[in-house]
Scaffold this active site. Structure first.
Site, PDB file in Angstrom:
ATOM      1  N   SER A   1       0.850  -1.195   0.000  1.00 19.62           N
ATOM      2  CA  SER A   1       0.000   0.000   0.000  1.00 19.62           C
ATOM      3  C   SER A   1       0.884   1.244   0.000  1.00 19.62           C
ATOM      4  O   SER A   1       1.725   1.413   0.890  1.00 19.62           O
ATOM      5  CB  SER A   1      -0.892   0.004   1.242  1.00 19.62           C
ATOM      6  OG  SER A   1      -1.434   1.300   1.410  1.00 19.62           O
TER       7      SER A   1
ATOM      8  N   HIS B   1      -1.337  -1.292  -4.215  1.00 20.40           N
ATOM      9  CA  HIS B   1      -2.610  -1.002  -3.551  1.00 20.40           C
ATOM     10  C   HIS B   1      -2.706   0.500  -3.305  1.00 20.40           C
ATOM     11  O   HIS B   1      -1.834   1.096  -2.677  1.00 20.40           O
ATOM     12  CB  HIS B   1      -2.667  -1.773  -2.233  1.00 20.40           C
ATOM     13  CG  HIS B   1      -3.944  -1.664  -1.473  1.00 20.40           C
ATOM     14  ND1 HIS B   1      -5.048  -2.466  -1.742  1.00 20.40           N
ATOM     15  CD2 HIS B   1      -4.310  -0.879  -0.438  1.00 20.40           C
ATOM     16  CE1 HIS B   1      -6.019  -2.170  -0.896  1.00 20.40           C
ATOM     17  NE2 HIS B   1      -5.601  -1.199  -0.091  1.00 20.40           N
TER      18      HIS B   1
ATOM     19  N   ASP C   1      -4.903   3.489  -1.748  1.00 19.38           N
ATOM     20  CA  ASP C   1      -5.978   3.782  -0.798  1.00 19.38           C
ATOM     21  C   ASP C   1      -6.557   5.167  -1.058  1.00 19.38           C
ATOM     22  O   ASP C   1      -5.883   6.179  -0.854  1.00 19.38           O
ATOM     23  CB  ASP C   1      -5.443   3.715   0.631  1.00 19.38           C
ATOM     24  CG  ASP C   1      -5.173   2.288   1.070  1.00 19.38           C
ATOM     25  OD1 ASP C   1      -6.105   1.475   0.994  1.00 19.38           O
ATOM     26  OD2 ASP C   1      -4.036   1.995   1.476  1.00 19.38           O
TER      27      ASP C   1
ATOM     28  N   MET D   1      -9.223   7.798   0.179  1.00 19.93           N
ATOM     29  CA  MET D   1     -10.057   8.122   1.351  1.00 19.93           C
ATOM     30  C   MET D   1     -10.607   9.531   1.183  1.00 19.93           C
ATOM     31  O   MET D   1      -9.882  10.439   0.770  1.00 19.93           O
ATOM     32  CB  MET D   1      -9.226   8.067   2.627  1.00 19.93           C
ATOM     33  CG  MET D   1      -8.511   6.752   2.858  1.00 19.93           C
ATOM     34  SD  MET D   1      -7.702   6.755   4.464  1.00 19.93           S
ATOM     35  CE  MET D   1      -6.732   5.240   4.354  1.00 19.93           C
TER      36      MET D   1
ATOM     37  N   HIS E   1      -8.441   0.793  -3.635  1.00 15.26           N
ATOM     38  CA  HIS E   1      -9.333   0.517  -2.503  1.00 15.26           C
ATOM     39  C   HIS E   1     -10.037   1.825  -2.176  1.00 15.26           C
ATOM     40  O   HIS E   1      -9.438   2.730  -1.596  1.00 15.26           O
ATOM     41  CB  HIS E   1      -8.480   0.011  -1.321  1.00 15.26           C
ATOM     42  CG  HIS E   1      -9.260  -0.206  -0.063  1.00 15.26           C
ATOM     43  ND1 HIS E   1      -8.642  -0.354   1.164  1.00 15.26           N
ATOM     44  CD2 HIS E   1     -10.593  -0.329   0.173  1.00 15.26           C
ATOM     45  CE1 HIS E   1      -9.573  -0.526   2.094  1.00 15.26           C
ATOM     46  NE2 HIS E   1     -10.746  -0.516   1.526  1.00 15.26           N
TER      47      HIS E   1
ATOM     48  N   MET F   1     -12.247   3.992  -0.178  1.00 14.62           N
ATOM     49  CA  MET F   1     -12.920   4.196   1.112  1.00 14.62           C
ATOM     50  C   MET F   1     -13.641   5.528   1.006  1.00 14.62           C
ATOM     51  O   MET F   1     -13.246   6.542   1.579  1.00 14.62           O
ATOM     52  CB  MET F   1     -11.883   4.192   2.241  1.00 14.62           C
ATOM     53  CG  MET F   1     -11.354   2.791   2.527  1.00 14.62           C
ATOM     54  SD  MET F   1      -9.780   2.807   3.389  1.00 14.62           S
ATOM     55  CE  MET F   1      -8.673   2.973   1.992  1.00 14.62           C
TER      56      MET F   1
ATOM     57  N   MET G   1     -11.440  -6.454   5.554  1.00 15.18           N
ATOM     58  CA  MET G   1     -10.567  -5.541   6.301  1.00 15.18           C
ATOM     59  C   MET G   1     -10.177  -6.183   7.626  1.00 15.18           C
ATOM     60  O   MET G   1     -11.030  -6.681   8.359  1.00 15.18           O
ATOM     61  CB  MET G   1     -11.281  -4.206   6.564  1.00 15.18           C
ATOM     62  CG  MET G   1     -11.483  -3.331   5.344  1.00 15.18           C
ATOM     63  SD  MET G   1      -9.953  -2.884   4.495  1.00 15.18           S
ATOM     64  CE  MET G   1      -9.087  -1.929   5.753  1.00 15.18           C
TER      65      MET G   1
ATOM     66  N   ASP H   1      -6.428  -6.700   4.407  1.00 17.36           N
ATOM     67  CA  ASP H   1      -5.808  -5.371   4.401  1.00 17.36           C
ATOM     68  C   ASP H   1      -5.827  -4.799   5.808  1.00 17.36           C
ATOM     69  O   ASP H   1      -6.895  -4.616   6.384  1.00 17.36           O
ATOM     70  CB  ASP H   1      -6.606  -4.476   3.433  1.00 17.36           C
ATOM     71  CG  ASP H   1      -6.047  -3.070   3.315  1.00 17.36           C
ATOM     72  OD1 ASP H   1      -4.949  -2.802   3.825  1.00 17.36           O
ATOM     73  OD2 ASP H   1      -6.741  -2.235   2.688  1.00 17.36           O
TER      74      ASP H   1
HETATM   75  C1  DX5 Z   1      -6.225   1.226   5.852  1.00 18.74           C
HETATM   76  C2  DX5 Z   1      -5.786   0.975   4.433  1.00 18.74           C
HETATM   77  C3  DX5 Z   1      -4.630   0.055   4.294  1.00 18.74           C
HETATM   78  C4  DX5 Z   1      -3.373   0.535   4.936  1.00 18.74           C
HETATM   79  C5  DX5 Z   1      -2.668  -0.653   5.469  1.00 18.74           C
HETATM   80  O1  DX5 Z   1      -7.464   1.844   5.854  1.00 18.74           O
HETATM   81  O2  DX5 Z   1      -6.847   0.447   3.678  1.00 18.74           O
HETATM   82  O3  DX5 Z   1      -4.414  -0.309   2.946  1.00 18.74           O
HETATM   83  O4  DX5 Z   1      -2.501   1.207   4.075  1.00 18.74           O
HETATM   84  O5  DX5 Z   1      -1.557  -0.233   6.176  1.00 18.74           O
HETATM   85  P1  DX5 Z   1      -0.810  -1.204   7.192  1.00 18.74           P
HETATM   86  O6  DX5 Z   1      -0.274  -2.349   6.412  1.00 18.74           O
HETATM   87  O7  DX5 Z   1       0.241  -0.341   7.764  1.00 18.74           O
HETATM   88  O8  DX5 Z   1      -1.835  -1.648   8.213  1.00 18.74           O
HETATM   89 ZN    ZN Z   2      -6.418  -0.450   1.700  1.00 15.93          ZN
END
Ligand code: DX5
Ligand code: ZN
Length: 219
Positions: A9, A32, A34, A36, A65, A67, A136, A174
């Protein structure tokens, strides 16, 4: 397990030097990303214009991903950008089957994500419409959190339902994935592993990827 995929990620990467940061994970199976929006989750990261640029320069496939609130409206544009897979949260989608079909029609794999407190059972019937189920293993929103072992029975139940159905649906986990926790997730039936801090927090990200891979494959 025989084969697994490691998706680092970039949430834990240096956002000002993304091209160089991508160069540090060339042994990964995908990147990956993210997204948000400060509504579905409290945090805010990057949106479509930045993801489009990453897609242009990345040698690895992108795994988004999302969110975000209202993925029914916003997710299809990520598929249009040429991403390999686009994953939305069921808690935010109002018509998950219609959305998955939109994503696939635009050439992306469709992923459906569940927060730790969301049961998988009501969504099992939707799996024929999906390429990936993201379970998750932390509350979405931030990197660097501890893996939640309470999610393991859900991974197990999802894996057995998928095996029983014969559907080619991947199970991604994840959050909090480390050399240690990846073994429990793999043993429970996950086969795609997202790792942020375990990869980008390491001195040598590519070496961290191979250590994670080895750990999952011996589980
Ligand atoms: C959290 C994200 C993850 C995050 C994971 O909401 O969706 O993808 O980057 O990070 P680590 O591996 O540090 O938990
Ligand atoms: Zn993620």
């Amino acid at each position: 397990m025989a084969q697994c995929c490691i998706h680092p990620s970039i949430l834990s990467a240096d956002f000002v030097n993304l091209e160089a940061e991508l160069g540090k994970i060339s042994s990964a199976d995908a990147v990956h990303v993210d997204v948000m929006d400060n509504h579905f989750v409290p945090n805010l990261t990057i949106g479509l214009p930045v993801v489009e640029r990453i897609q242009e320069i990345s040698r690895l496939p992108l795994d988004a991903h999302l969110m975000i609130a209202d993925p029914d409206r916003w997710a299809p544009a990520y598929a249009d950008a040429g991403l390999n897979s686009v994953t939305f949260h069921v808690e935010a989608a109002s018509a998950p089957v219609r959305l998955a079909r939109e994503l696939r029609k635009r050439g992306a794999k469709a992923g459906m994500a569940l927060k730790p407190g969301t049961a998988v059972e009501p969504y099992l019937d939707l799996l024929p419409e999906m390429d990936m189920l993201l379970i998750m293993t932390v509350e979405p929103g931030f990197g660097g959190q501890a893996f939640l072992d309470v999610t393991l029975p859900k991974i197990r139940r999802a894996a057995s339902a998928i095996a029983g159905s014969g559907l080619p649906v991947a199970i991604q986990v994840d959050g909090g994935v480390t050399e240690e926790t990846i073994q429990r997730a793999a043993e429970a039936g996950a086969n795609v592993f997202v790792a942020g801090s375990a990869v980008y927090g390491a001195e040598d990200p590519d070496a961290a990827i191979s250590a994670l891979r080895k750990s999952a494959e011996t589980a």
